[in-house]
Design an enzyme around this catalytic site. Sequence first.
Site, PDB file in Angstrom:
ATOM      1  CG  LEU A   1      -2.003  -1.063   0.920  1.00 19.12           C
ATOM      2  CD1 LEU A   1      -2.494  -1.445   2.479  1.00 19.12           C
ATOM      3  CD2 LEU A   1      -3.127  -0.788   0.107  1.00 19.12           C
TER       4      LEU A   1
ATOM      5  CB  VAL B   1      -2.573  -9.058  15.003  1.00 18.05           C
ATOM      6  CG1 VAL B   1      -2.814 -10.569  15.290  1.00 18.05           C
ATOM      7  CG2 VAL B   1      -1.542  -8.879  14.009  1.00 18.05           C
TER       8      VAL B   1
ATOM      9  NE  ARG C   1     -10.944   0.862  10.116  1.00 18.64           N
ATOM     10  CZ  ARG C   1     -11.345   0.618  11.146  1.00 18.64           C
ATOM     11  NH1 ARG C   1     -11.102   1.413  12.391  1.00 18.64           N
ATOM     12  NH2 ARG C   1     -12.220  -0.490  11.693  1.00 18.64           N
TER      13      ARG C   1
ATOM     14  CD  GLU D   1     -12.485  -7.161   8.145  1.00 16.31           C
ATOM     15  OE1 GLU D   1     -13.323  -8.143   8.101  1.00 16.31           O
ATOM     16  OE2 GLU D   1     -12.363  -6.360   8.983  1.00 16.31           O
TER      17      GLU D   1
ATOM     18  CG  HIS E   1     -16.161   0.862  16.928  1.00 20.48           C
ATOM     19  ND1 HIS E   1     -15.203   1.181  18.012  1.00 20.48           N
ATOM     20  CD2 HIS E   1     -16.464  -0.310  16.715  1.00 20.48           C
ATOM     21  CE1 HIS E   1     -14.816  -0.275  18.148  1.00 20.48           C
ATOM     22  NE2 HIS E   1     -15.685  -1.010  17.346  1.00 20.48           N
TER      23      HIS E   1
HETATM   24  P1  GTP Z   1     -18.013  -9.230  11.565  1.00 19.27           P
HETATM   25  O1  GTP Z   1     -18.330 -10.691  12.406  1.00 19.27           O
HETATM   26  O2  GTP Z   1     -18.380  -7.877  12.573  1.00 19.27           O
HETATM   27  O3  GTP Z   1     -16.791  -9.089  11.157  1.00 19.27           O
HETATM   28  O4  GTP Z   1     -18.942  -9.298  10.484  1.00 19.27           O
HETATM   29  P2  GTP Z   1     -18.940  -9.917   8.989  1.00 19.27           P
HETATM   30  O5  GTP Z   1     -18.090 -11.026   9.019  1.00 19.27           O
HETATM   31  O6  GTP Z   1     -20.149  -9.827   8.255  1.00 19.27           O
HETATM   32  O7  GTP Z   1     -18.049  -8.832   7.953  1.00 19.27           O
HETATM   33  P3  GTP Z   1     -18.376  -7.192   7.602  1.00 19.27           P
HETATM   34  O8  GTP Z   1     -17.576  -7.204   6.678  1.00 19.27           O
HETATM   35  O9  GTP Z   1     -19.932  -7.118   7.585  1.00 19.27           O
HETATM   36  O10 GTP Z   1     -17.853  -6.498   8.914  1.00 19.27           O
HETATM   37  C1  GTP Z   1     -16.454  -6.569   9.232  1.00 19.27           C
HETATM   38  C2  GTP Z   1     -15.891  -5.281   9.971  1.00 19.27           C
HETATM   39  O11 GTP Z   1     -16.386  -3.972   9.299  1.00 19.27           O
HETATM   40  C3  GTP Z   1     -16.348  -5.175  11.285  1.00 19.27           C
HETATM   41  O12 GTP Z   1     -15.745  -6.151  12.209  1.00 19.27           O
HETATM   42  C4  GTP Z   1     -16.249  -3.833  11.780  1.00 19.27           C
HETATM   43  O13 GTP Z   1     -14.830  -3.356  11.965  1.00 19.27           O
HETATM   44  C5  GTP Z   1     -16.701  -3.302  10.450  1.00 19.27           C
HETATM   45  N1  GTP Z   1     -18.006  -2.828  10.307  1.00 19.27           N
HETATM   46  C6  GTP Z   1     -19.213  -3.433   9.753  1.00 19.27           C
HETATM   47  N2  GTP Z   1     -20.369  -2.962   9.899  1.00 19.27           N
HETATM   48  C7  GTP Z   1     -20.011  -1.831  10.556  1.00 19.27           C
HETATM   49  C8  GTP Z   1     -20.996  -0.637  11.314  1.00 19.27           C
HETATM   50  O14 GTP Z   1     -21.951  -0.680  11.167  1.00 19.27           O
HETATM   51  N3  GTP Z   1     -20.300   0.141  12.114  1.00 19.27           N
HETATM   52  C9  GTP Z   1     -18.902   0.264  12.188  1.00 19.27           C
HETATM   53  N4  GTP Z   1     -18.471   1.241  12.810  1.00 19.27           N
HETATM   54  N5  GTP Z   1     -18.321  -0.763  11.812  1.00 19.27           N
HETATM   55  C10 GTP Z   1     -18.639  -1.644  10.902  1.00 19.27           C
HETATM   56 MG    MG Z   2     -14.944  -8.279  11.815  1.00 19.92          MG
END
Ligand code: GTP
Ligand code: MG
Length: 210
Positions: A36, A59, A92, A154, A170
């Site tokens: 990146l 991590v 991120r 991720e 959050h």
């Molecule tokens: P997780 O079990 O939360 O990891 O969900 P997932 O496996 O369905 O993955 P998803 O891609 O939806 O979300 C992964 C990550 O994105 C989360 O762990 C958060 O860090 C972030 N995230 C997802 N939804 C939200 C949200 O509504 N608000 C915020 N602040 N972060 C989010």
């Molecule tokens: Mg997650």
Amino acid sequence: MSGDALLDESVTDAIRQQPGFLLVYKFAIEELMTKLRILSEEFDLTHRHDPIEHITSRVKRPEAIAAKALRRGLAADLAAIAEGLDDVAGVRVVCPFVSDVYQVADMLTGQDDVELLRRKDYVAVPKDNGYRSLHLIVRIPVFLSDRVERVKVEVQLRTIAMDFWATLEHKLFYKYDSQVPADFATELTDVAALAAQLDSRMENLHRRLH
Ligand code: GTP
Ligand code: MG
């Protein structure tokens, strides 16, 4: 002690007893950060615009890994956890503009050694609460002394405005232990729309300059 708590602790212990388990995720993050940074600097040089504002990474802590493995009903062994969890390593990428989010994602996933496993576009289709970000699950090779490990990371890509919103949301979520008062939730969804408007107007200004 409940069975769940025992399972939780056995996973945490297993991770602690095998330091190499989390180490490969740290290496994968380092590889990705280098990729990146190269994209950021080279794109800036060739296009006179840096598509990356800043990058953070983490991590996942052993306790958080154990808790999620439990929620997901995974077996309490490290192989099942590596297979079942996509976000042990997280990066991120915060970009100035929405176009940068897609540009960086495309440049990264276009690389030969980056395997795209999953892509969730919450920018094109925001979540009901207003959350926007582009999520990628990628797998990259980490070259160790005696083997190559293909490690999942991720990657969350978002604009500064999206990051501002997500960080606040959050915080509120945790402060209120997932029970955000109804008027807060509505207000948050409203300001998410404002953030999206800001992104689009900033992008237009940027286009006129470039
Ligand atoms: P997780 O079990 O939360 O990891 O969900 P997932 O496996 O369905 O993955 P998803 O891609 O939806 O979300 C992964 C990550 O994105 C989360 O762990 C958060 O860090 C972030 N995230 C997802 N939804 C939200 C949200 O509504 N608000 C915020 N602040 N972060 C989010
Ligand atoms: Mg997650």
